[in-house]
Design a protein around this motif. Structure first.
Motif, PDB file in Angstrom:
ATOM      1  N   LEU A  27      93.804  44.171  42.750  1.00  0.00           N
ATOM      2  CA  LEU A  27      93.491  45.397  43.479  1.00  0.00           C
ATOM      3  C   LEU A  27      94.502  45.621  44.596  1.00  0.00           C
ATOM      4  N   PRO A  28      94.787  46.880  44.921  1.00  0.00           N
ATOM      5  CA  PRO A  28      95.727  47.166  46.000  1.00  0.00           C
ATOM      6  C   PRO A  28      95.274  46.533  47.318  1.00  0.00           C
ATOM      7  N   GLU A  29      96.222  46.193  48.150  1.00  0.00           N
ATOM      8  CA  GLU A  29      95.907  45.576  49.441  1.00  0.00           C
ATOM      9  C   GLU A  29      94.958  46.464  50.237  1.00  0.00           C
ATOM     10  N   GLY A  30      93.954  45.861  50.830  1.00  0.00           N
ATOM     11  CA  GLY A  30      92.982  46.618  51.605  1.00  0.00           C
ATOM     12  C   GLY A  30      91.797  47.113  50.802  1.00  0.00           C
ATOM     13  N   THR A  31      91.800  46.807  49.505  1.00  0.00           N
ATOM     14  CA  THR A  31      90.693  47.209  48.637  1.00  0.00           C
ATOM     15  C   THR A  31      89.693  46.066  48.537  1.00  0.00           C
ATOM     16  N   THR A  32      88.420  46.345  48.795  1.00  0.00           N
ATOM     17  CA  THR A  32      87.393  45.315  48.721  1.00  0.00           C
ATOM     18  C   THR A  32      86.877  45.171  47.291  1.00  0.00           C
ATOM     19  N   ALA A  33      86.124  44.101  47.070  1.00  0.00           N
ATOM     20  CA  ALA A  33      85.502  43.905  45.757  1.00  0.00           C
ATOM     21  C   ALA A  33      84.553  45.057  45.444  1.00  0.00           C
ATOM     22  N   ALA A  34      83.802  45.520  46.437  1.00  0.00           N
ATOM     23  CA  ALA A  34      82.889  46.651  46.213  1.00  0.00           C
ATOM     24  C   ALA A  34      83.659  47.904  45.820  1.00  0.00           C
ATOM     25  N   ASP A  35      84.851  48.115  46.438  1.00  0.00           N
ATOM     26  CA  ASP A  35      85.691  49.268  46.077  1.00  0.00           C
ATOM     27  C   ASP A  35      86.118  49.200  44.617  1.00  0.00           C
TER      28      ASP A  35
END
Length: 382
Positions: A148-156
């Motif tokens: 996932l892109p940096e700053g993206t959480t698992a929930a995102d």
């Protein structure tokens, strides 16, 4: 508990669904061992996995959850319910098998195999596909995860696959089959909202069919233009007018049962005849297509043939669609999802629950309804 050598957990909890030959559905948690990853595999600590309608199909199916009974312990609950006899015939292949549930999810890579591609993912937050996601630890091949892109959480990133690629698959199918606009039912769902954002961004005409004023308001807030309410007395006229304006001749139906598919085909036929140059006793020569991709209504699909002879009704599923378009096109779609994960393809959840809480009868009563605006997210390591 760790094995004491590698720090890798020896086992983790996993949610299972078991349909017995007796017709009893049993939901439970079991401890499953965490295997060492192969060279091209990673171990992911699952931190977010959604409860989608497609997951509910395996988890509970058409079982009567209103009469479900709870037993077991607080930490290891067991839920039992009765499966309708008519449904048992369709589920013969799964009888007496304890099946893991959950199509997609996201989490943190905690161990990797020896390949360079696997090692590059160590410590990264990744989204993943491959089933059995309602579990604390999941071992997957590198090809089945996406950093996932940096700053993206698992929930995102938890809902990166099923809904986004289904929505993109609908517009791709529309183009590939020569249509210029489409119709979508159950349109205020998370999937429906994504489809609206795609169509607005790509300049595609979209007719949204909802079942209440509240659902219509949800879509208006995100800029949807053509919204028709199937509960309105003017539904047929409103739908026909929207079809004339957009030229939509293909529909994706999440409802499945009842008369809605037939009503859409009839309205498409009326819309086509409004611009027809000559009369034909066989109906218009405009091809009209309905794809049923969901079963929010489990009744039979009723067709009242008042729409000529140039039409088709069939099923549509994401996996066969992806198999047909091939790896290169799948890669293109996945890249779009990754780049628009927090905008076009953002998902919204009403509640985050643990695996144990997912088996709380009060929570089951909510998510089993498959209601618009009631999307649950499971964090197995909560």
């Amino acid at each position: 508990m760790s094995d004491g050598k590698t720090g890798l957990p020896e086992s983790g909890l996993q949610l299972r669904s078991l349909l017995k030959k007796s017709g009893e559905l049993e939901l439970s948690l079991v401890n499953v061992p965490t295997p060492e990853p192969a060279d091209d595999e990673v171990v992911v600590r699952v931190e977010a996995t959604p409860i989608n309608p497609s997951d509910l199909g395996l988890l509970i199916g058409p079982a009567d959850m209103s009469a479900a009974k709870a037993s077991g312990t607080k930490e290891m609950p067991v839920i039992t319910a009765t499966m309708p006899e008519a449904a048992m015939r369709m589920m013969a292949a799964r009888l007496d098998q304890s099946l893991p549930v959950g199509n997609e999810g996201a989490g943190t890579v905690i161990r990797t195999g020896s390949s360079d591609a696997a090692k590059a993912l160590m410590g990264k937050t990744v989204s993943m596909i491959g089933g059995a996601m309602y579990t604390q630890y999941r071992v997957l091949k590198v090809r089945d995860v996406m950093e996932l892109p940096e700053g993206t959480t698992a929930a995102d990133g938890a809902s990166w696959f099923v809904n986004p690629l289904t929505a993109l698959g609908m517009t791709e199918t529309m183009r590939r089959e020569g249509h210029k606009a489409l119709v979508h039912t159950a349109a205020a769902s998370n999937l429906g909202q994504m489809l609206n954002k795609i169509c607005i961004k790509d300049g595609i005409g979209l007719v949204n069919i909802v079942r209440s004023k509240e659902q219509a308001d949800i879509l208006r807030k995100i800029g949807a233009k053509h919204i028709v309410d199937s509960s309105s007395p003017s539904f047929t006229d409103d739908l026909t007018n929207a079809l004339v304006e957009t030229g939509a001749t293909i529909a994706f139906d999440a409802i499945g049962g009842g008369k809605l598919a037939s009503q859409i085909l009839t309205a498409m036929e009326v819309a086509a005849n409004k611009t027809a140059k000559e009369y034909s006793r066989y109906g218009s020569n405009v091809y009209k297509q309905i794809y049923i991709y969901g079963s929010l209504d489990n009744r039979p699909t009723e067709l009242s043939r008042s729409f000529g002879l140039t039409w088709g009704v069939g099923g549509w599923l994401l996996t066969p669609f992806l198999q047909n378009i091939g790896p290169a096109e799948i890669g293109r779609l996945r890249q779009r999802v990754a780049s628009e994960l927090k905008t076009t393809f953002a998902s919204h959840y009403t509640k985050v629950v643990s695996l144990t809480e997912a088996l709380d009868p009060a929570n089951i009563a909510v998510y089993a309804k498959r209601a618009t605006g009631e999307k649950f997210l499971i964090n197995p390591n909560k």
